[in-house]
Design a protein around this motif. Sequence first.
Motif, PDB file in Angstrom:
ATOM      1  N   ILE A  68       0.818  -1.230   0.000  1.00 17.80           N
ATOM      2  CA  ILE A  68       0.000   0.000   0.000  1.00 17.80           C
ATOM      3  C   ILE A  68       0.846   1.272   0.000  1.00 17.80           C
ATOM      4  CG2 ILE A  68      -0.394   0.146   2.522  1.00 17.80           C
ATOM      5  CD1 ILE A  68      -3.420   0.760   1.529  1.00 17.80           C
ATOM      6  N   ASP A  69       1.983   1.259   0.692  1.00 11.12           N
ATOM      7  CA  ASP A  69       2.854   2.447   0.685  1.00 11.12           C
ATOM      8  C   ASP A  69       4.204   2.063   1.274  1.00 11.12           C
ATOM      9  OD1 ASP A  69       2.990   5.265  -0.004  1.00 11.12           O
ATOM     10  OD2 ASP A  69       3.361   5.608   2.127  1.00 11.12           O
ATOM     11  N   HIS A  70       5.225   2.847   0.924  1.00  9.56           N
ATOM     12  CA  HIS A  70       6.536   2.568   1.508  1.00  9.56           C
ATOM     13  C   HIS A  70       7.263   3.869   1.832  1.00  9.56           C
ATOM     14  CE1 HIS A  70      10.252  -0.187   1.700  1.00  9.56           C
ATOM     15  NE2 HIS A  70       9.451  -0.464   2.705  1.00  9.56           N
ATOM     16  N   SER A  74      10.091   6.850  -1.590  1.00 10.46           N
ATOM     17  CA  SER A  74       9.938   6.029  -2.811  1.00 10.46           C
ATOM     18  C   SER A  74       9.741   6.932  -4.020  1.00 10.46           C
ATOM     19  CB  SER A  74       8.682   5.159  -2.717  1.00 10.46           C
ATOM     20  OG  SER A  74       8.824   4.246  -1.704  1.00 10.46           O
ATOM     21  N   SER A  77       5.942   8.009  -4.651  1.00 12.64           N
ATOM     22  CA  SER A  77       5.287   8.993  -3.781  1.00 12.64           C
ATOM     23  C   SER A  77       5.954  10.357  -3.918  1.00 12.64           C
ATOM     24  CB  SER A  77       5.231   8.534  -2.320  1.00 12.64           C
ATOM     25  OG  SER A  77       6.349   7.798  -1.974  1.00 12.64           O
ATOM     26  N   ARG A 218      -0.938   0.422  -4.507  1.00 13.71           N
ATOM     27  CA  ARG A 218      -0.109   1.619  -4.357  1.00 13.71           C
ATOM     28  C   ARG A 218      -0.858   2.890  -4.751  1.00 13.71           C
ATOM     29  NH1 ARG A 218       5.347   2.386  -3.052  1.00 13.71           N
ATOM     30  NH2 ARG A 218       4.988   0.473  -1.862  1.00 13.71           N
ATOM     31  N   GLY A 221      -2.001   4.523  -1.681  1.00 14.97           N
ATOM     32  CA  GLY A 221      -0.915   5.266  -1.036  1.00 14.97           C
ATOM     33  C   GLY A 221      -0.659   6.588  -1.746  1.00 14.97           C
ATOM     34  N   ALA A 224      -3.202   9.168  -0.973  1.00 18.30           N
ATOM     35  CA  ALA A 224      -2.947   9.738   0.361  1.00 18.30           C
ATOM     36  C   ALA A 224      -1.818  10.764   0.291  1.00 18.30           C
ATOM     37  CB  ALA A 224      -2.619   8.621   1.356  1.00 18.30           C
ATOM     38  N   HIS A 225      -0.749  10.461  -0.463  1.00 18.61           N
ATOM     39  CA  HIS A 225       0.380  11.409  -0.572  1.00 18.61           C
ATOM     40  C   HIS A 225      -0.046  12.697  -1.276  1.00 18.61           C
ATOM     41  CE1 HIS A 225       3.850   9.419   1.151  1.00 18.61           C
ATOM     42  NE2 HIS A 225       3.382   8.270   0.671  1.00 18.61           N
TER      43      HIS A 225
END
Length: 259
Positions: A68-70, A74, A77, A218, A221, A224-225
Motif C-alpha cells: 500500500i505504501d513505503h 519512494s 510517492s 499503491r 498510497g 494519500a500522498h
Amino acid sequence: MESKITNNKKWKTSIANSTDKQTLVRGYPLEDLIQNLNFTQAIYLILKGELPTKQEEQMLNAIFVAAIDHGIASPSSQVARIVFSGGNSLNTAVGAGILTLGDSHGGAIEQCAKLLQENKDKPAKEIVAEILQQKKVLPGLGHKIYKDEDPRTIQLFSIAKKLRLYGNYCKLTEEIQKEIEKQKGKKLCINIDGAIAAIMSEMQFDWRLGKGLFIIPRTAGLVAHAHEEWCREKPFRRLDEDEYCYDGKDERKLPKKIE
Ligand SMILES: CC(C)(COP(=O)(O)OP(=O)(O)OC[C@H]1O[C@@H](n2cnc3c(N)ncnc32)[C@H](O)[C@@H]1OP(=O)(O)O)[C@@H](O)C(=O)NCCC(=O)NCCS
C-alpha cells in the motif's frame, strides 16, 4: 444466433456488460457483488474471471496491504507529491506517481513472474548463470534499504505457508536467492516484488498482471500522498541547496561570434 452477432462486433469484452437494466461483472449482477463481496474478492473476480477461494482472497488481501505504501522516499510517492506541488490536480499527481513504476520500482513483479513462469522447470543455478552472463539484474532481488531481508517478504511467505499457497514458485525464488549469493558473492534479499511474483504465480495469475497487482494497492498510497501534499504543503517544491550540487563548467565568456 445472439452470440454470432456479438462475435461480429469490433469491440469485444468478457469483463463486464452494462445496459440500462443491469450491469454484469464476469456474469454476476453488480448488485449482488455490492451486497456480498469485499474489495479484494471483487478485484480477484475482475482480474481472473472467477471468485477466489477463502485462501486466495486472504493471500491477495495480504499482498495489497503489503504494497500500500513505503514512505515518502519512494520514487512514486515523491513524484506524485512533486507533480501536485507544481500546481496539478490530484489525478495528475497520482497518474505521474504510477508512471514511475518501472523495472526498478514495483515493475519488477512482471519480469520476475515471467522469469519464474517461463523457467519453472529449470534449476535455479542455470537461471542465475544465464542472467548474470547477460549482465542483467535478477528481478525481485535486492533493495535500496533492505540488505539481508525484506520484512514484507517474510510476512507474505509466512502467510502463503499458512494458507498452503507456498509451493514450487516460492521455493524456486528462494533457491535463486541462494544461487545468486553463491555466484555473485553478495547476499540480496527477496524483495516485495519477488515475493509477490512468486505468490501470484502460485495463484496462477498471468505474469502480465504483475505490475497491476502493485498499481492497485499503491494507488491508495499515492492518493494519500497527493492529498497530504494538497492539505499541508505550500506549492512549488524545490530542492534546498544542501541537497544538490552543480558539477558543470565554471562561469565562462560566450564567444563574440557564434559559428
Ligand atoms: C533494487 C535495486 C535497484 C537496488 O540496487 P542497489 O542499491 O544498487 O543494490 P546494492 O547496493 O545492494 O547492490 C549493488 C550490487 O549488487 C548487484 N545487484 C543488486 N541487485 C541485483 C540483482 N537483482 N541481480 C543481480 N545483481 C544485483 C548490483 O549490480 C551491484 O553489483 P556490483 O557491486 O557488482 O556493481 C537492485 O537491487 C535491483 O535492480 N533489483 C532488481 C529489480 C527489483 O527487484 N526491483 C524491485 C525493488 S523493490
